[in-house]
Design a protein around this motif. Sequence first.
Motif, mmCIF file in Angstrom:
data_model
loop_
_atom_site.group_PDB
_atom_site.id
_atom_site.type_symbol
_atom_site.label_atom_id
_atom_site.label_comp_id
_atom_site.label_asym_id
_atom_site.label_seq_id
_atom_site.Cartn_x
_atom_site.Cartn_y
_atom_site.Cartn_z
ATOM 1 N N GLN A 235 0.854 -1.187 0.000
ATOM 2 C CA GLN A 235 0.000 0.000 0.000
ATOM 3 C C GLN A 235 0.882 1.226 0.000
ATOM 4 O O GLN A 235 1.932 1.257 0.629
ATOM 5 C CB GLN A 235 -0.907 -0.006 1.225
ATOM 6 N N LYS A 236 0.488 2.185 -0.764
ATOM 7 C CA LYS A 236 1.269 3.413 -0.787
ATOM 8 C C LYS A 236 0.283 4.559 -0.808
ATOM 9 O O LYS A 236 -0.556 4.653 -1.706
ATOM 10 C CB LYS A 236 2.134 3.444 -2.051
ATOM 11 N N TRP A 237 0.377 5.408 0.192
ATOM 12 C CA TRP A 237 -0.583 6.513 0.304
ATOM 13 C C TRP A 237 0.118 7.813 0.002
ATOM 14 O O TRP A 237 1.136 8.128 0.596
ATOM 15 C CB TRP A 237 -1.201 6.536 1.703
ATOM 16 N N TYR A 238 -0.433 8.551 -0.922
ATOM 17 C CA TYR A 238 0.162 9.834 -1.254
ATOM 18 C C TYR A 238 -0.632 10.991 -0.664
ATOM 19 O O TYR A 238 -0.363 12.147 -0.939
ATOM 20 C CB TYR A 238 0.270 9.982 -2.776
ATOM 21 N N VAL A 239 -1.656 10.641 0.126
ATOM 22 C CA VAL A 239 -2.393 11.678 0.841
ATOM 23 C C VAL A 239 -2.361 11.310 2.317
ATOM 24 O O VAL A 239 -2.397 10.136 2.668
ATOM 25 C CB VAL A 239 -3.848 11.779 0.359
ATOM 26 N N PRO A 240 -2.268 12.293 3.199
ATOM 27 C CA PRO A 240 -2.202 11.971 4.628
ATOM 28 C C PRO A 240 -3.574 11.558 5.144
ATOM 29 O O PRO A 240 -4.534 12.317 5.037
ATOM 30 C CB PRO A 240 -1.745 13.292 5.257
ATOM 31 N N GLU B 116 -7.615 11.326 -9.133
ATOM 32 C CA GLU B 116 -8.623 12.369 -9.042
ATOM 33 C C GLU B 116 -9.463 12.387 -10.303
ATOM 34 O O GLU B 116 -9.096 11.800 -11.319
ATOM 35 C CB GLU B 116 -7.948 13.726 -8.847
ATOM 36 N N ASP C 9 9.025 3.587 -5.044
ATOM 37 C CA ASP C 9 9.452 4.929 -4.647
ATOM 38 C C ASP C 9 10.372 5.563 -5.679
ATOM 39 O O ASP C 9 10.435 6.783 -5.799
ATOM 40 C CB ASP C 9 10.154 4.887 -3.285
ATOM 41 N N LEU D 164 6.821 9.452 -7.189
ATOM 42 C CA LEU D 164 7.128 10.250 -6.012
ATOM 43 C C LEU D 164 5.953 11.176 -5.778
ATOM 44 O O LEU D 164 5.559 11.919 -6.679
ATOM 45 C CB LEU D 164 8.416 11.046 -6.231
ATOM 46 N N GLY D 165 5.400 11.079 -4.600
ATOM 47 C CA GLY D 165 4.250 11.906 -4.278
ATOM 48 C C GLY D 165 3.100 11.678 -5.231
ATOM 49 O O GLY D 165 2.322 12.582 -5.502
ATOM 50 N N GLU E 254 3.292 11.095 -8.432
ATOM 51 C CA GLU E 254 3.569 11.482 -9.810
ATOM 52 C C GLU E 254 4.736 10.648 -10.339
ATOM 53 O O GLU E 254 5.672 10.359 -9.597
ATOM 54 C CB GLU E 254 3.966 12.965 -9.888
ATOM 55 N N MET F 248 1.224 -3.109 7.550
ATOM 56 C CA MET F 248 0.407 -3.303 6.350
ATOM 57 C C MET F 248 -0.727 -4.284 6.624
ATOM 58 O O MET F 248 -1.821 -4.157 6.080
ATOM 59 C CB MET F 248 1.282 -3.803 5.204
ATOM 60 N N GLN G 93 5.541 4.754 5.611
ATOM 61 C CA GLN G 93 4.339 3.935 5.693
ATOM 62 C C GLN G 93 3.543 4.226 6.970
ATOM 63 O O GLN G 93 2.325 4.133 6.963
ATOM 64 C CB GLN G 93 4.693 2.446 5.661
ATOM 65 N N HIS H 225 2.026 9.799 10.044
ATOM 66 C CA HIS H 225 1.089 10.731 9.429
ATOM 67 C C HIS H 225 1.160 12.030 10.192
ATOM 68 O O HIS H 225 1.964 12.174 11.118
ATOM 69 C CB HIS H 225 -0.324 10.154 9.381
ATOM 70 N N GLU H 226 0.329 12.971 9.821
ATOM 71 C CA GLU H 226 0.542 14.327 10.333
ATOM 72 C C GLU H 226 0.497 14.415 11.841
ATOM 73 O O GLU H 226 1.143 15.263 12.433
ATOM 74 C CB GLU H 226 -0.481 15.274 9.697
ATOM 75 N N THR I 188 12.213 10.882 -0.893
ATOM 76 C CA THR I 188 11.093 9.969 -1.097
ATOM 77 C C THR I 188 10.256 9.858 0.169
ATOM 78 O O THR I 188 9.031 9.937 0.129
ATOM 79 C CB THR I 188 11.613 8.573 -1.459
ATOM 80 N N SER J 33 8.201 12.885 0.948
ATOM 81 C CA SER J 33 7.018 13.084 0.108
ATOM 82 C C SER J 33 5.785 12.446 0.736
ATOM 83 O O SER J 33 4.672 12.841 0.452
ATOM 84 C CB SER J 33 7.247 12.522 -1.288
ATOM 85 N N CYS J 34 6.003 11.441 1.593
ATOM 86 C CA CYS J 34 4.854 10.763 2.191
ATOM 87 C C CYS J 34 4.429 11.396 3.510
ATOM 88 O O CYS J 34 3.259 11.403 3.848
ATOM 89 C CB CYS J 34 5.162 9.297 2.437
ATOM 90 N N LEU K 224 9.744 17.372 -7.874
ATOM 91 C CA LEU K 224 8.448 16.746 -7.610
ATOM 92 C C LEU K 224 7.976 16.999 -6.187
ATOM 93 O O LEU K 224 6.805 17.264 -5.937
ATOM 94 C CB LEU K 224 8.531 15.241 -7.857
ATOM 95 N N LYS L 244 4.486 18.945 -3.091
ATOM 96 C CA LYS L 244 3.938 18.615 -1.767
ATOM 97 C C LYS L 244 4.223 19.756 -0.801
ATOM 98 O O LYS L 244 3.398 20.094 0.045
ATOM 99 C CB LYS L 244 4.580 17.324 -1.250
ATOM 100 N N ASN M 250 5.031 18.396 -14.732
ATOM 101 C CA ASN M 250 4.097 17.767 -13.822
ATOM 102 C C ASN M 250 3.648 18.705 -12.722
ATOM 103 O O ASN M 250 2.456 18.896 -12.483
ATOM 104 C CB ASN M 250 4.808 16.597 -13.141
#
Lengths: 186, 980
Positions: free
Chosen positions: A16-21, A71, A114, A118-119, A121, B67, B100, B103-104, B133, B136-137, B168, B172, B205
């Motif tokens: 799983q890879k989440w690009y949104v918090p 999106e 990764d 990245l992020g 994109e 996970m 992984q 989070h915030e 990398t 970015s997460c 890139l 973010k 991008n």
Amino acid sequence: MQFMLLFSRQGKLRLQKWYVPLSDKEKKKITRELVQTVLARKPKMCSFLEWRDLKVVYKRYASLYFCCAIENQDNELITLEIIHRYVELLDKYFGSVCELDIIFNFEKAYFILDEFLLGGEAQDTSKKNVLKAIEQADLLRSVPLHGVIQPVSYSAWCELASQHGVNQPVSYSAWCEPASQSVSMV
Amino acid sequence: MALKIVKGSIDRMFDKNLQDLVRGIRNHKEDEAKYISTCIDEIKQELKQDNIAVKSNAVCKLTYLQMLGYDVSWAAFNIVEVMSSSKFTYKRIGYLAASQCFHESTDVIMLTTNQIRKDLSSPNQYDTGVALTGLSCFVTPDLARDLANDIMTLMSHTKPYIRKKAVLIMYKVFLKYPESLRPAFPRMKEKLEDPDPGVQSAAVNVICELARRNPKNYLSLAPLFFKLMTSSTNNWVLIKIIKLFGALTPLEPRLGKKLIEPLTNLIHSTSAMSLLYECVNTVIAVVWLSVLKYLGLLAMSKILKTHPKSVQSHKDLILQCLDDKDESIRLRALDLLYGMVSKKNLMEIVKKLMLHVDKAEGTTYRDELLTKIIDICSQSNYQYITNFEWYISILVELTRLEGTRHGHLIASQMLDVAIRVKAIRAFAVAQMATLLDNAHLLTGNTQHSGICEVLYAAAWICGEFSEHLEDPMATLEAMLRPKVATLPGHIQAVYVQNAAKLFSTVLCGQEGAPADSKVAQETSQLLIDRLPVFVQSDNLEVQERASCILQLVKYIQKLQQKDVEVAEEVTALFAGELNPVAPKAQKKVPVPEGLDLDAWINEPPSGSESEDEGRKTKGKAVFAREESRHTKPRYTEVDEKELAKRREVRKAEQANNPFYIKASPSSQKVRTASSPNRQLVLWMPMSDQYVKLEEERRQKNKADRKKDKKKRREKGRQRRGDSGPESEEDITPAHMVDIVTEEMPENALPINSSLTSRCITDVCDIQGNLHDGSQVVVSVIFENKCDSFIKSMEFNVMDSLNSKLQRPEGAGPHDSLTVPFHLPPGISSEARFIFSVQSIVMPQKLKGTLTFIVKDSSTHEKLDFKLHFTCTSYLITTPCYSDAYAKLLESGDLKGSSLKLEGINQPFHHLLARICFHHHFSVVERIDSCASMYSRSIQGHHVCLLVKTADQTVSIDAKCDEPGLLRNVLDEIKLTFSQC
């Protein structure tokens, strides 16, 4: 791209890879819901589905489902291409990749992802570049995950080994190999 | 101490690693939760140890458990510990776990700031990469604020690997800490033109994503993106840019117009579905409806090729498009219909089309409809027609069209069907007889309209298959009406000839019943009465036939009066059935023994050009289809000779040229390309005639040049028409064909159509100007190919950002330049235009138009063309000596790139000659199958090549101080060799 999930036909999450918090709770909820929705779809059905306010693009490779959420204005077809490119990368790296490769080397699958995204994109459209970066980073891994290259005399090693009930003498080089796990000690 | 370390590592061998954990979980399917809780206990123990390897192993296992859905937030601090390890292996695991699990709201994140900053500035690019990398997460507003500056610095890192990641991740950062956007934006914009394609695409991008959120701030970038869109070949980048334009266009409606063309081009050219989809998507969003319809139809025609069924179901929709106001949409729809007919729907579609024919306004469109109907029906040898009687009636209906130009088309279809489909002859003949009877309707008011051509077919069919006629007498009468004499000559001729055939049929029919011999005699009298009109015809053919037949009938009449039965003998005149012959039948006729088609019948006239001419006509006359096969080898021979001759001439020229310094190994003079008199040491192989050298030499060469150009032009034309592979020796001119001449459509002017077709051809040569690094001279040769005087030619090119046509002072940026001469028929002349070019790194295509006035019709004509500025055309052949060359390579200022060509089976020296000729290189040194070559751009970039060959594979290692230029030059070299 918002996130990417890899799961098996049985619904087991493989990556799983989440690009949104998002909070863990939310992630779990989304994952459960999506896995169920995608698995319920018939093989001939379209690879795209609208889900909440997102679009979900998925594709099945052997027993694994690759599933991305994008999106609304994003391009579904390019997302399919991204998925396919990632599969190609995995395939190149592992050499005809299978689900077990990803289960047992899940950290490597992440590293490849990764390097590729990245992020959310795509970083590089060139497969060669991505693999080169991975290989070079792997080279830096001079230290295998489960063994430190230390100047150890063979006799010292034997002594310790016998303390732990290891009878067969294992060659020094085999021990230092990154694949030392395969020398089953148990 | 040593022992302690060893002991630590041995202990770890008995810890579970990730693989053991995975295996264990798989083996404990029934009590997974219990097994994992013991594992977590073990991990907790491992995390308490000092050894970083143990810790990282534990963290790795935790990432896996996370996970599976287990809570691992308690280990956040341990993850930070592993992240800060100095060893890359552990650091990588740490960052992975962080990306992984964090989070915030993870509070330890604030502890990581310094560590991340340290990693970002690490000398090891992979440390930096891994940190970027990870970041970015889990980037938070705080981290974004604190690290924005560091990341901004990384955007200018020397390694593209870091640059693209930094670019890139800036996106973010902007999202989390919008204040960073303003200071970082100029640099981001710079990255749009980064030499590395990866970085460039990353920047595209990011900016595209930003622009989608707030388009109006990015309108100023539109020209830059427009340039990228027209130059980029990367589908991923193109998709983003197109999406960006989709967001910008609502704010700036003028953009929509500009976009249509590149988008249409992309839709036409791309093979990538995703890009096609994006283009269509954007078009839907930005461009108005009609264009949408047009593109939709276009897309359908693409789909049709692969999935005909899916398009066929939209038949009604497409038929609706035929009602559209816009002619181009209607034409598109027609095109589609062509592809989607089947046996089942042919009649229905044609019926609809016939309705449209009646409604259609404007002859052009109506004619187009007519040709399409015929095309649709006759495609693949009438594959879809199930009922030919129906088809004949359609053809007859089509003859009712007034003022069509396609009478001959209908006529040939009628003939074809009547001859080849025996079963319907009776029907066809009946229809044709009606046609002949109503001929006055066809020819009614417009005497010489094209439609009367069908009478040609009708008369012939009635005559040839007269046995099917119900009332041959009536038809004969119809064919001999006085009004026939107003028809075009060739039709009258057919009338006369077939009247004779009918006459024989009538005789046959009547004489069977001797009582009616009066009728036969009346028929003869009819002919004798009516034929004299034709004998007086001004058409030779008509006259001859008519007088011949008249005499014949007079003779028959005499016999009839003596009651001699003549019918049989008259019928014998036209005995024998006419069988259809396949167009390729000639091919199957073997060449008779002893006949050498290639041998000269007469002594060949001297001069190579007339030589070609002679052979061509001969080939056509005898075995037209074999022409290409027979003549081709000869062409190559000519070229070979020609080449050798040119080589000789060049050598002689070099020998006589005091400024040309021979590359003898003894002359060790270092002449770097930057020596002050460099323009004097210049020589150009083959194309040297074009260089602006000293006035004196130009004078001397003038005569040669003219001859040369003429030949080239011919060769260029030949190549355009000839789809077959070019022979190896046939080194075609490098850039002269790059101008795409679009010839005038035939009959563009109805008044005097033959004049305007193929009025002008032009050929150009693009050459860098030595004296000024930003100027390119384009020599264009205009040739008047029609037989009218052409004057007031005006040349105009749409400037791009990069290349501009230099116009005289005071002229506006869109004004056209007057060509300073007139062209009498058959004359060609050369004009030069100067372009200023800013960047020579990219190839460029410029569109232009040439307007001129044809004197006789005194109308303005327009000719569109494209000028292709390849990167090669910015290169200038410059000699370089091996020691200077070595110095240049040693200096280390040059960046490398390489190219591999496979399947090249031409000799090495030809290969080198090609590169020299097409790409303006000179050979510095050659050893066996390895050669070094050199060239220089007009802006002084050095380009060095090392060409090696082995087993049909040619590898080219290239170095240049401008990587973009080099890349494009290599692409062009590749193209040259892919075309041979």
